[in-house]
Enzyme design. Structure first.
Site, PDB file in Angstrom:
ATOM      1  N   CYS A  71      90.790  18.503  12.388  1.00 52.23           N
ATOM      2  CA  CYS A  71      89.721  18.884  13.316  1.00 52.23           C
ATOM      3  C   CYS A  71      90.268  19.760  14.430  1.00 52.23           C
ATOM      4  CB  CYS A  71      89.063  17.636  13.908  1.00 52.23           C
ATOM      5  SG  CYS A  71      87.786  18.025  15.132  1.00 52.23           S
ATOM      6  N   CYS A  77      88.770  16.640  22.607  1.00 56.43           N
ATOM      7  CA  CYS A  77      87.455  16.074  22.886  1.00 56.43           C
ATOM      8  C   CYS A  77      87.506  14.571  23.130  1.00 56.43           C
ATOM      9  CB  CYS A  77      86.468  16.404  21.770  1.00 56.43           C
ATOM     10  SG  CYS A  77      86.407  15.200  20.440  1.00 56.43           S
ATOM     11  N   ASP A 379      73.527  -9.445  19.826  1.00 57.80           N
ATOM     12  CA  ASP A 379      74.162  -8.138  19.612  1.00 57.80           C
ATOM     13  C   ASP A 379      74.042  -7.313  20.891  1.00 57.80           C
ATOM     14  OD1 ASP A 379      75.352  -5.931  18.524  1.00 57.80           O
ATOM     15  OD2 ASP A 379      73.711  -5.424  17.168  1.00 57.80           O
ATOM     16  N   CYS A 406      80.650  -4.887  19.711  1.00 55.79           N
ATOM     17  CA  CYS A 406      81.439  -3.663  19.588  1.00 55.79           C
ATOM     18  C   CYS A 406      82.553  -3.632  20.627  1.00 55.79           C
ATOM     19  CB  CYS A 406      80.552  -2.418  19.728  1.00 55.79           C
ATOM     20  SG  CYS A 406      79.679  -2.325  21.308  1.00 55.79           S
TER      21      CYS A 406
END
Length: 451
Positions: A71, A77, A379, A406
């Site tokens: 990439c 980034c 969640d 997460c």
């Protein structure tokens, strides 16, 4: 150790942010874009009493786990912090991070099932949010560099479908042609702040939402005509108005302008309606594996009341509706609740209802209704649960909690607090929904111990 000092170092571990860790005279040195086993030359950038940050100058001997980057925007980034690692090494690192957090922060040692890898590692994201800024006097879309609001133009992100790049190029070119200014944070001027794109893998539908520092987008109908041929299927076009000085992407008002008002994907055999701000897992194929683990850990027998906190568009709870007596979904965003209700309707699910409320308020409402859920799915966002929500969950005492997270650090913190109230963390699994990044999903089963 001094700033600007150059050292030859060996990377021995990987931090939770994806930085390589080396040691020199007992001090930890964090070096981005390195892999365990790399022998490197690094330049010290910043020192603290017990650790330092350095920049990779050269690789003397590469790690066996290092792979070639493909990439051109990497690593500027800041998105794919693990793009230089083999996928096998990436999975091992993520599994270790989660296990370590649960043990160190939560003092918890559940039985760990083997990590679930993503079926695909590239082009898997069905949603992207691109800031738009003026870069070298040209309107560009891309991503912010790490820990900054410096825009790194990205022509084609390898995590997104290739046609997303065609759409962003067309939108920024259109703005150049028609003198539609990009947003400037410093002066709080300019119009186009963000380009938000999501696609439905199963139906090929695409949704584009332009976030504006204003109320209207000039020549929107003309732009839509130019975007339609670039999409693999029907286009749903919206604008969102965000005139606040804020880092939040979306404002409070969204207007649908062209095409269908929402797009529709299929997940776990269900039709899922998606509007611009609906929560939906970005990796559909891996999400189906994640929800399979949730169902396995919930272990319903058909007689339970299932509480789905932070339900978003209702995907997890609705995917389990045929396995339980009833589903109660809770979500704070009204648009997402409308999507969840529509998803229940189009799938012919009549044993689910949804409540627009914060998670803590919902638990209190259930007590008023005299409802005690048998299974609670949780969640939350990355920050995890607040103290009030935990107290409300304790008040209704669901016998089984399946916590999807997460952020394993906040999961460990919350699970430790639940353990103090009688919940035992019995088993868990890491599920990789975000290949090439330092993010990872995990599922933890908590069972109320006998008293």
């Amino acid at each position: 150790m001094q700033k600007n000092e150059q050292l030859n170092l060996t990377i021995t571990a990987l931090s939770h942010e994806g930085n390589g860790i080396a040691r020199h005279n007992g001090m930890a040195i964090f070096i981005p874009n390195t892999a365990p086993g790399d022998e490197v030359e690094a330049k010290i950038l910043k020192t603290h009493p017990n650790y330092a940050y350095a920049r990779l100058e050269s690789i003397i001997k590469p790690s066996p786990d290092r792979v070639q980057n493909d990439c051109p925007a990497y690593p500027r980034c800041g998105g794919c912090t693990l793009r230089h690692l083999s996928y096998r090494a990436e999975l091992a690192a993520k599994e270790n991070w989660v296990h370590e957090n649960l043990a160190r922060i939560g003092k918890l040692t559940p039985r760990w099932d083997s990590i679930t890898s993503s079926p695909i590692q590239g082009r898997y994201r069905n949603k992207a949010q691109y800031p738009v800024r003026l870069v070298n006097d040209k309107i560009r879309a891309g991503f912010f560099a790490p820990r900054s609001h410096t825009l790194i133009p990205v022509e084609d992100c390898r995590l997104q479908p290739a046609f997303f790049a065609d759409l962003t190029r067309e939108i920024t070119a259109f703005c150049e042609e028609h003198s539609i200014p990009a947003y400037d944070e410093g002066s709080h001027s300019g119009l186009l702040r963000q380009i938000c794109i999501r696609c439905a893998e199963s139906s090929s539908q695409t949704l584009v939402c332009l976030v504006l520092n204003g109320r209207d987008f000039p020549l929107a109908d003309t732009l839509v005509k130019r975007l339609k041929p670039l999409c693999p299927g029907p286009l749903s076009f919206h604008i969102n108005i965000n005139r606040e000085r804020t880092n939040a992407i979306f404002g409070k008002k969204t207007r649908h302008l062209f095409g269908p008002p929402a797009i529709e994907d299929t997940l776990c055999g269900l039709k899922i309606r998606l509007s611009p701000q609906s929560f939906y897992q970005v990796n559909r194929q891996a999400a189906e594996l994640l929800y399979g683990t949730v169902l396995e850990y919930a272990a319903p027998n058909g007689r339970e009341t299932l509480l789905d906190l932070y339900c978003g568009a209702g995907a997890i709870g609705l995917s389990m509706a045929s396995k339980v007596k009833s589903v109660i979904g809770v979500e704070i965003f009204p648009e997402a609740v409308l999507d969840a209700e529509e998803n229940a309707r189009v799938n012919g699910i009549d044993n689910a209802r949804f409540l627009t409320a914060a998670a803590a308020q919902a638990a209190g409402q259930l007590r008023k209704w005299g409802v005690r859920p048998d299974i609670a799915l949780i969640d939350p966002p990355r920050k995890g649960l607040d103290a009030e929500t935990i107290e409300q969950i304790i008040a209704i005492l669901p016998p089984r909690i399946v916590y999807i997270s997460c952020n394993s650090a906040t999961l460990a913190r919350d699970a430790a607090q639940l353990a103090q109230k009688g919940y035992k963390a019995t088993k868990g699994r890491v599920v990789d929904l975000f290949p090439r990044t330092a993010h990872v999903e995990c599922v933890l089963e908590l069972v109320l111990s006998d008293r």
